[in-house]
Design an enzyme around this catalytic site. Structure first.
Site, PDB file in Angstrom:
ATOM      1  N   PHE A  33      34.637  10.419  -8.261  1.00  0.00           N
ATOM      2  CA  PHE A  33      35.373  10.462  -9.525  1.00  0.00           C
ATOM      3  C   PHE A  33      36.764  10.889  -9.026  1.00  0.00           C
ATOM      4  CE2 PHE A  33      30.802  11.005 -10.174  1.00  0.00           C
ATOM      5  CZ  PHE A  33      30.519  10.251 -11.039  1.00  0.00           C
ATOM      6  N   ASP A 156      25.475  20.172  -6.775  1.00  0.00           N
ATOM      7  CA  ASP A 156      26.118  18.948  -6.008  1.00  0.00           C
ATOM      8  C   ASP A 156      26.668  19.771  -4.686  1.00  0.00           C
ATOM      9  OD1 ASP A 156      26.525  16.383  -5.136  1.00  0.00           O
ATOM     10  OD2 ASP A 156      28.247  16.211  -6.031  1.00  0.00           O
TER      11      ASP A 156
HETATM   12  N1  LIG Z   1      41.596  21.648  -3.082  1.00  0.00           N
HETATM   13  C1  LIG Z   1      41.360  20.829  -1.893  1.00  0.00           C
HETATM   14  N2  LIG Z   1      42.158  21.011  -0.615  1.00  0.00           N
HETATM   15  C2  LIG Z   1      42.071  20.213  -0.121  1.00  0.00           C
HETATM   16  N3  LIG Z   1      41.220  18.851  -0.090  1.00  0.00           N
HETATM   17  C3  LIG Z   1      40.496  18.802  -0.987  1.00  0.00           C
HETATM   18  C4  LIG Z   1      40.649  19.640  -2.063  1.00  0.00           C
HETATM   19  N4  LIG Z   1      39.704  19.387  -3.316  1.00  0.00           N
HETATM   20  C5  LIG Z   1      39.181  18.140  -2.783  1.00  0.00           C
HETATM   21  N5  LIG Z   1      39.774  17.869  -1.408  1.00  0.00           N
HETATM   22  C6  LIG Z   1      39.476  16.545  -0.727  1.00  0.00           C
HETATM   23  O1  LIG Z   1      39.127  15.652  -1.518  1.00  0.00           O
HETATM   24  C7  LIG Z   1      37.561  15.274  -1.400  1.00  0.00           C
HETATM   25  C8  LIG Z   1      37.208  14.690  -2.940  1.00  0.00           C
HETATM   26  O2  LIG Z   1      37.294  16.029  -3.937  1.00  0.00           O
HETATM   27  P1  LIG Z   1      36.041  16.235  -5.056  1.00  0.00           P
HETATM   28  O3  LIG Z   1      36.590  17.110  -5.720  1.00  0.00           O
HETATM   29  O4  LIG Z   1      34.833  16.364  -4.211  1.00  0.00           O
HETATM   30  O5  LIG Z   1      35.936  14.790  -5.749  1.00  0.00           O
HETATM   31  P2  LIG Z   1      34.816  14.098  -6.403  1.00  0.00           P
HETATM   32  O6  LIG Z   1      34.549  14.818  -7.740  1.00  0.00           O
HETATM   33  O7  LIG Z   1      35.177  12.890  -6.747  1.00  0.00           O
HETATM   34  O8  LIG Z   1      33.653  14.182  -5.546  1.00  0.00           O
HETATM   35  C9  LIG Z   1      36.858  16.507  -1.031  1.00  0.00           C
HETATM   36  O9  LIG Z   1      35.516  16.034  -0.185  1.00  0.00           O
HETATM   37  C10 LIG Z   1      37.938  16.937   0.003  1.00  0.00           C
HETATM   38  O10 LIG Z   1      38.011  16.334   1.185  1.00  0.00           O
END
Ligand SMILES: Nc1ncnc2c1ncn2[C@@H]1O[C@H](COP(=O)(O)OP(=O)(O)O)[C@@H](O)[C@H]1O
Ligand SMILES: [Mg+2]
Length: 200
Positions: A33, A156
């Site tokens: 997402f 999740d």
């Molecule tokens: N605050 C952050 N700092 C560093 N990397 C991040 C951060 N937030 C997300 N990521 C990276 O981006 C990926 C996708 O973010 P996420 O919020 O899990 O999105 P989605 O809702 O699409 O799964 C994470 O698995 C991580 O590897």
């Protein structure tokens, strides 16, 4: 702040608004997402993470209307939960700073972490030592406890939604999160569901 750590070399700077910018050539990760990039607070100079959410193209192929409804609902929920948590700080939960809505895109401004647990485990050859696993597990439980105290079910919890910053684990990605009281349906990655959710 304003030290050397706050300088990012970028050829593709996107000014989100007066306060925040995003470096489109510094991607941190992506999920179903969102795409996450490094960004910066124009006020303090702090480097942050910016999660940019958009309409899922795979869903859009099936039905553009459905994609919009489903995604908007999910994005609204994620933003709402983050807003509920604003001001609440816990070492084992990723800090939420702000969100910016520029139709149709939503930007969540988050505390920057070093990597996710999936990459961390892969770097260790796919195995953790017993003490490392214990240390990580404890922190995740502390983060979860804090979320539950706030009345939130994460739903999740998986390796790529747990981030690490300076050796500290932080629960992230509230996209599937829900008010505990409204928790009825089962969602999330099948192999990572708690046994009681699979039995249902
Ligand atoms: N605050 C952050 N700092 C560093 N990397 C991040 C951060 N937030 C997300 N990521 C990276 O981006 C990926 C996708 O973010 P996420 O919020 O899990 O999105 P989605 O809702 O699409 O799964 C994470 O698995 C991580 O590897
Ligand atoms: Mg995720």
């Amino acid at each position: 702040m304003g030290n050397d750590n706050n300088k990012i070399k970028s050829k593709d700077v996107f000014e989100i608004n007066k306060r925040w910018k995003m470096f489109r050539d510094h991607q941190l990760g992506r999920g179903a997402f969102g795409e996450v990039y490094k960004g910066q607070d124009n006020k303090s100079g702090e480097i942050v993470a910016v999660k940019r959410m958009w309409i899922d193209p795979n869903l859009a192929i099936i039905s553009p209307g459905l994609a919009e409804m489903f995604n908007q609902d999910r994005i609204t929920k994620e933003v709402q939960l983050m807003l509920n948590m604003k001001g609440f700080e816990h070492d084992n939960i990723v800090k939420f700073y702000d969100f910016v809505f520029q139709k149709p895109t939503v930007y969540l401004i988050l505390e920057l972490c070093d990597e996710d647990l999936k990459k961390y485990i892969a770097k260790k050859g796919g195995r953790l030592s017993e003490s490392d696993a214990l240390h990580i597990g404890r922190q995740i439980v502390e983060g979860l406890r804090a979320l539950h105290t706030m009345g939130i079910s994460h739903r999740d919890l998986k390796f790529d939604n747990i981030l690490i910053k300076n050796g500290v684990c932080k629960i992230s990605d509230l996209g599937m999160g829900i008010d505990k009281e409204k928790h009825r349906s089962t969602v999330g990655a099948v192999f990572l569901r708690p046994p009681e959710a699979i039995k249902k």
